[in-house]
Motif scaffolding. Structure first.
Motif, PDB file in Angstrom:
ATOM      1  N   LYS A 213      46.278  33.131  45.516  1.00 19.83           N
ATOM      2  CA  LYS A 213      45.608  31.933  45.018  1.00 19.83           C
ATOM      3  C   LYS A 213      44.465  31.539  45.944  1.00 19.83           C
ATOM      4  CE  LYS A 213      46.306  27.069  43.810  1.00 19.83           C
ATOM      5  NZ  LYS A 213      47.273  25.942  43.724  1.00 19.83           N
ATOM      6  N   GLY A 214      44.676  31.704  47.245  1.00 22.18           N
ATOM      7  CA  GLY A 214      43.624  31.352  48.195  1.00 22.18           C
ATOM      8  C   GLY A 214      42.354  32.138  47.961  1.00 22.18           C
ATOM      9  N   MET A 215      42.507  33.453  47.700  1.00 28.83           N
ATOM     10  CA  MET A 215      41.339  34.285  47.423  1.00 28.83           C
ATOM     11  C   MET A 215      40.659  33.857  46.127  1.00 28.83           C
ATOM     12  SD  MET A 215      39.109  36.623  47.882  1.00 28.83           S
ATOM     13  CE  MET A 215      39.643  37.551  49.331  1.00 28.83           C
TER      14      MET A 215
ATOM     15  N   LEU B  35      47.017  32.785  37.190  1.00 33.22           N
ATOM     16  CA  LEU B  35      46.170  33.956  37.354  1.00 33.22           C
ATOM     17  C   LEU B  35      46.582  34.748  38.591  1.00 33.22           C
ATOM     18  CD1 LEU B  35      43.834  35.752  36.574  1.00 33.22           C
ATOM     19  CD2 LEU B  35      42.274  34.172  37.745  1.00 33.22           C
ATOM     20  N   SER B  36      46.968  34.033  39.638  1.00 36.05           N
ATOM     21  CA  SER B  36      47.415  34.704  40.859  1.00 36.05           C
ATOM     22  C   SER B  36      48.652  35.548  40.586  1.00 36.05           C
ATOM     23  CB  SER B  36      47.713  33.671  41.944  1.00 36.05           C
ATOM     24  OG  SER B  36      48.227  34.288  43.101  1.00 36.05           O
ATOM     25  N   ARG B  37      49.618  34.979  39.871  1.00 33.47           N
ATOM     26  CA  ARG B  37      50.844  35.721  39.551  1.00 33.47           C
ATOM     27  C   ARG B  37      50.543  36.914  38.640  1.00 33.47           C
ATOM     28  NH1 ARG B  37      52.998  30.411  39.263  1.00 33.47           N
ATOM     29  NH2 ARG B  37      52.707  30.366  37.007  1.00 33.47           N
ATOM     30  N   LYS B  38      49.660  36.728  37.693  1.00 35.47           N
ATOM     31  CA  LYS B  38      49.359  37.778  36.720  1.00 35.47           C
ATOM     32  C   LYS B  38      48.555  38.917  37.329  1.00 35.47           C
ATOM     33  CE  LYS B  38      47.699  38.302  31.964  1.00 35.47           C
ATOM     34  NZ  LYS B  38      47.077  37.601  30.802  1.00 35.47           N
ATOM     35  N   SER B  39      47.669  38.593  38.274  1.00 37.80           N
ATOM     36  CA  SER B  39      46.758  39.596  38.838  1.00 37.80           C
ATOM     37  C   SER B  39      47.241  40.197  40.145  1.00 37.80           C
ATOM     38  CB  SER B  39      45.382  38.971  39.075  1.00 37.80           C
ATOM     39  OG  SER B  39      45.441  37.959  40.078  1.00 37.80           O
ATOM     40  N   GLY B  40      48.104  39.475  40.862  1.00 35.39           N
ATOM     41  CA  GLY B  40      48.509  39.929  42.184  1.00 35.39           C
ATOM     42  C   GLY B  40      47.504  39.581  43.263  1.00 35.39           C
ATOM     43  N   VAL B  41      46.506  38.789  42.917  1.00 34.49           N
ATOM     44  CA  VAL B  41      45.519  38.313  43.892  1.00 34.49           C
ATOM     45  C   VAL B  41      45.969  36.940  44.380  1.00 34.49           C
ATOM     46  CG1 VAL B  41      43.109  37.661  44.263  1.00 34.49           C
ATOM     47  CG2 VAL B  41      43.669  39.573  42.735  1.00 34.49           C
TER      48      VAL B  41
ATOM     49  N   ALA C  68      41.703  41.128  39.027  1.00 31.87           N
ATOM     50  CA  ALA C  68      41.460  39.860  38.341  1.00 31.87           C
ATOM     51  C   ALA C  68      40.895  40.090  36.946  1.00 31.87           C
ATOM     52  CB  ALA C  68      40.506  38.998  39.166  1.00 31.87           C
ATOM     53  N   ALA C  69      39.998  41.062  36.824  1.00 29.43           N
ATOM     54  CA  ALA C  69      39.397  41.353  35.517  1.00 29.43           C
ATOM     55  C   ALA C  69      40.458  41.827  34.532  1.00 29.43           C
ATOM     56  CB  ALA C  69      38.296  42.404  35.670  1.00 29.43           C
ATOM     57  N   THR C  70      41.336  42.734  34.975  1.00 26.51           N
ATOM     58  CA  THR C  70      42.390  43.242  34.099  1.00 26.51           C
ATOM     59  C   THR C  70      43.302  42.117  33.641  1.00 26.51           C
ATOM     60  OG1 THR C  70      42.349  45.420  35.164  1.00 26.51           O
ATOM     61  CG2 THR C  70      44.352  44.828  33.959  1.00 26.51           C
ATOM     62  N   ALA C  71      43.642  41.211  34.547  1.00 31.04           N
ATOM     63  CA  ALA C  71      44.525  40.095  34.202  1.00 31.04           C
ATOM     64  C   ALA C  71      43.887  39.163  33.182  1.00 31.04           C
ATOM     65  CB  ALA C  71      44.889  39.313  35.465  1.00 31.04           C
TER      66      ALA C  71
ATOM     67  N   GLU D 177      36.125  31.403  43.209  1.00 31.94           N
ATOM     68  CA  GLU D 177      35.586  30.419  42.275  1.00 31.94           C
ATOM     69  C   GLU D 177      34.665  29.422  42.965  1.00 31.94           C
ATOM     70  OE1 GLU D 177      38.286  28.572  39.608  1.00 31.94           O
ATOM     71  OE2 GLU D 177      38.858  30.476  38.649  1.00 31.94           O
ATOM     72  N   LYS D 178      34.836  29.242  44.265  1.00 35.67           N
ATOM     73  CA  LYS D 178      33.918  28.390  45.029  1.00 35.67           C
ATOM     74  C   LYS D 178      32.627  29.124  45.370  1.00 35.67           C
ATOM     75  CE  LYS D 178      35.651  26.318  48.577  1.00 35.67           C
ATOM     76  NZ  LYS D 178      36.493  26.111  49.786  1.00 35.67           N
TER      77      LYS D 178
END
Length: 207
Positions: free
Chosen positions: A48-50, A40-46, A69-72, A55-56
């Motif tokens: 992984k830490g964020m 998801l990080s690679r797909k969205s550009g956000v 993230a929504a677009t991804a 999610e926490k």
């Protein structure tokens, strides 16, 4: 993460409610898409830490981060915050709307209602106090925003151009490039905004 300054207990509770909803829904949509956090990080550009912090439920992500993230994931920001309509008519009460931006002087951007993704149509209400600015990196190609200024004066920055809108004025703008909303006046600014971000292929035309 968004900076919060001198915000009320009610605002803190609203931020916590939105964070909990986004946390739950992001995990759900990510698993439905069969994506790991790395993917998801690679797909969205956000980062992984964020994503982990979101999610926490311990992050207060920017609107731009939620959009990416929504677009991804093929959903809408309204899906993330639980405001997307799934029935012929949905009424969202004022207390159920989601405030997703808090300015340093008390300004807010509140998502009032929206559609399910991946096609997104959203209705927002903004309050921006003198000296505040909200900057966006831009949306997907062809995204349109329609704004109506209720009170105050809005300076709309589109890439390198600026447009000043007085109370009562409306505007249709393409916002696929970076843009910003500024209050350069001396009084409170309020405006409503509809956003149409459609994912189907489109031929680019002039407004």
């Amino acid at each position: 993460m968004e900076k919060k300054v001198n915000i009320s207990t009610e605002t803190v509770a609203d931020v916590e409610r939105v964070s909990a909803t986004v946390s739950q829904n992001m995990k759900l949509f990510r698993r439905q898409n069969g994506l790991t956090l790395d993917e998801l990080s690679r797909k969205s550009g956000v980062s992984k830490g964020m994503l982990v912090e979101i999610e926490k439920g311990s992050a207060n992500p920017s609107i731009a981060t939620l959009c990416r993230a929504a677009t991804a994931l093929g959903v809408s920001v309204a899906d993330f915050v639980g405001l997307a309509s799934s029935v012929p008519v949905r009424i969202v009460l004022p207390e159920d709307a989601s405030t997703l931006w808090h300015g340093p002087k008390g300004g807010t951007a509140t998502l009032m209602v929206g559609t399910h993704g991946p096609d997104e149509i959203e209705l927002w209400r903004w309050t921006i106090f003198p000296g505040e600015i909200f900057e966006s990196p831009g949306h997907s190609p062809g995204t349109l925003e329609l704004l109506n200024v209720e009170i105050g004066e809005l300076t709309l920055r589109l890439d390198e151009s600026e447009h000043v809108l007085q109370a009562g004025s409306s505007v249709l703008a393409r916002t696929e490039d970076r843009h910003a909303y500024l209050n350069c006046g001396n009084s409170e600014l309020r405006f409503v905004m509809a956003v149409a971000e459609l994912q189907r292929p489109r031929v680019r035309t002039s407004l």
